[in-house]
Every structure is written in C-alpha cells, then in structure tokens.
Design a protein around this motif. Structure first.
Motif, short mmCIF file in Angstrom:
data_model
loop_
_atom_site.label_atom_id
_atom_site.label_comp_id
_atom_site.label_asym_id
_atom_site.label_seq_id
_atom_site.Cartn_x
_atom_site.Cartn_y
_atom_site.Cartn_z
N GLU A 1 0.84 -1.20 0.00
CA GLU A 1 0.00 0.00 0.00
C GLU A 1 0.87 1.25 0.00
N LEU A 2 1.90 1.25 0.83
CA LEU A 2 2.79 2.41 0.93
C LEU A 2 3.48 2.67 -0.40
N VAL A 3 3.96 1.61 -1.03
CA VAL A 3 4.68 1.75 -2.29
C VAL A 3 3.74 2.27 -3.38
N ALA A 4 2.51 1.76 -3.40
CA ALA A 4 1.55 2.22 -4.41
C ALA A 4 1.27 3.71 -4.27
N THR A 5 1.18 4.18 -3.03
CA THR A 5 0.96 5.61 -2.80
C THR A 5 2.20 6.42 -3.15
N ALA A 6 3.36 5.92 -2.76
CA ALA A 6 4.61 6.63 -3.04
C ALA A 6 4.83 6.84 -4.54
N GLY A 7 4.32 5.91 -5.34
CA GLY A 7 4.54 5.96 -6.77
C GLY A 7 3.85 7.10 -7.49
N TRP A 8 3.02 7.88 -6.77
CA TRP A 8 2.37 9.04 -7.39
C TRP A 8 3.24 10.29 -7.34
N ALA A 9 4.51 10.13 -7.03
CA ALA A 9 5.44 11.26 -7.05
C ALA A 9 5.57 11.82 -8.47
N PRO A 10 5.80 13.14 -8.59
CA PRO A 10 5.98 13.72 -9.92
C PRO A 10 7.35 13.34 -10.51
N GLY B 1 15.69 -6.47 -17.24
CA GLY B 1 15.24 -6.84 -15.91
C GLY B 1 13.73 -6.91 -15.82
N ALA B 2 13.24 -7.16 -14.61
CA ALA B 2 11.81 -7.37 -14.39
C ALA B 2 11.05 -6.08 -14.20
N LEU B 3 11.73 -5.00 -13.82
CA LEU B 3 11.06 -3.74 -13.52
C LEU B 3 11.24 -2.80 -14.71
N THR B 4 10.16 -2.53 -15.43
CA THR B 4 10.26 -1.83 -16.71
C THR B 4 9.53 -0.49 -16.74
N SER B 5 9.10 0.03 -15.60
CA SER B 5 8.40 1.30 -15.57
C SER B 5 9.29 2.44 -16.07
N ILE B 6 8.66 3.48 -16.60
CA ILE B 6 9.41 4.64 -17.07
C ILE B 6 9.83 5.57 -15.94
N VAL B 7 9.32 5.35 -14.71
CA VAL B 7 9.69 6.25 -13.61
C VAL B 7 11.17 6.08 -13.29
N PRO B 8 11.84 7.15 -12.84
CA PRO B 8 13.29 7.09 -12.61
C PRO B 8 13.68 6.60 -11.22
N TRP B 9 12.84 5.79 -10.61
CA TRP B 9 13.19 5.19 -9.32
C TRP B 9 12.76 3.73 -9.32
N ARG B 10 13.33 2.97 -8.37
CA ARG B 10 12.95 1.58 -8.15
C ARG B 10 12.92 1.33 -6.65
N PHE B 11 11.94 0.58 -6.19
CA PHE B 11 11.83 0.18 -4.79
C PHE B 11 12.02 -1.34 -4.71
#
Length: 219
Positions: free
Chosen positions: A38-47, A60-70
């Motif tokens: 839940e925390l990670v899902a909320t954190a992901g709304w960062a600009p 790798g397995a994480l392919t999102s365009i956001v410039p962070w990984r948790f």
C-alpha cells in the motif's frame, strides 16, 4: 482543497519524524507485506519530469518509465540479511535496525548512461538532477504514507547496503544508485532502543530558509 482536508495533510507532514529502532536480538517477525505494498503504491504518485533511460526500462523485471525503483525486503529477509552482515563482522547500526524492522525498502534512482568519463557516482547533468529529485519525492511520499498509518520509519543513507555485494544479494542492477534504505518498524518495539532524529528541531522558522523575491531588472 477544504480546510479540514488541508489540515489532515499538513498534520501528517508535520508529524513525520525520524525514528531509528535498534534491537540487539531480533524482534518477533510481523507480516507487513500488505501494508508495504500500500505504501509503495501511494509513493509511486510522485511527480517526475523525464522518463528513465531505456537501459533501465528494457532490461530486468522492472520496466516502468519512472526514474526510481523500490526493492522490498520483508521481516524474514531483514533477519537473514542481518545474520549475514553479523557473520561478516559488520558492527554498524544496520544489523540492529534489520533486527527490529518489519520491512526495508531499498530505494534506488536511475541515472542516464554517461556520455564520457565520470568523476563520482554519476554524471552531473540536468536530466540526472531531475531523476534524483523525482526519486526523492517518491521516498518522501513513502515516509508520509507510513506516518499516516502509524508506521515508525527511518530514511537511512544505507551504509553497507549501498555496496555492490549487497546489491548482488538483492538482485539490484549495478546501474542503479541507492538513494536510501527506508526502514519500517513495528508500533510495539519492546525493549529495543528508539532514537529520534537529531536535526528535527534545528531547521529554523520558514523565514530562515524562504523569502519573497523582489525583481530587479537593472542588474
């Protein structure tokens, strides 16, 4: 935004505080996976202003365009990592925090591939600064979401957890850079040592770090 809603948001921001929990012996394991997700899902709304480089999104397995990984470690993983660090002679506070944590989040950011020789951790470009700022916003969101749920938390610089060997244990690609290891602790810390942050009350008044600008076009 109405006054009541604004007051709730402002209250969470002001309530957020550094809470470092140190245990000599492991605390009882608590299953916090659902809460952490839940925390990670909320954190992901960062600009974020710019998308991550393809070197990070196409491997790798994480392919999102956001410039962070948790990268998430639950309580059993924290205890196992603690044991390995102790066996290797680590005498820092990291093993003691791992002994207390319900979870730890290895928060990394994704620098662009360098265009030439680099002195330091990454190439000091405007795009990399924007990636780093976006990842910082995501971590702050994580801390605030935890605070809103009554979860004690601590943003650590990582120490040994930023070393290549630790990245290898966790399967974190070498091209990522650790922004912080966020420790999440149980509400009941038993006999563990609990330390607050040392700078919280030293930041000064807003007038010490903000000002209204008066434009001067004659300069």
């Amino acid at each position: 935004m109405d006054a009541e809603r604004a007051g709730m948001v402002d209250g969470v921001i002001r309530e957020r505080r550094t809470t470092k929990v140190l245990a000599d012996a492991p605390l009882p394991v608590v299953d916090a996976r659902g809460t952490v997700e839940e925390l990670v899902a909320t954190a992901g709304w960062a600009p974020f202003h710019r998308v991550a480089s393809r070197m990070h999104t196409e491997s790798g397995a994480l392919t999102s365009i956001v410039p962070w990984r948790f990268h998430l470690l639950d309580a059993p993983a924290c205890r196992a990592l603690r044991q390995v660090l102790l066996e290797r002679g680590d005498r820092s506070k990291i093993p003691r925090m791992l002994a207390a944590a319900t979870a730890m989040v290895q928060a990394t950011w994704l620098p662009n591939p360098p265009r030439g020789p680099v002195t330091g951790l990454f190439e000091a470009t405007e795009e990399n600064m924007e990636h780093l700022a976006a990842a910082g916003a995501a971590v702050q969101n994580l801390l605030l979401a935890a605070t809103a749920r009554g979860v004690p938390n601590y943003w650590s610089s990582g120490g040994v957890l930023r070393e290549p060997e630790a990245f290898g244990w966790m399967g974190i690609p070498a091209g990522q850079i650790l922004l912080g290891a966020v420790f999440l602790f149980p509400a009941d810390t038993g006999d563990a040592e609990v330390n607050p942050g040392s700078h919280r009350d030293r930041r000064g008044a807003p007038s010490d770090w903000s000002r209204w600008v008066e434009l001067d076009f004659t300069r």
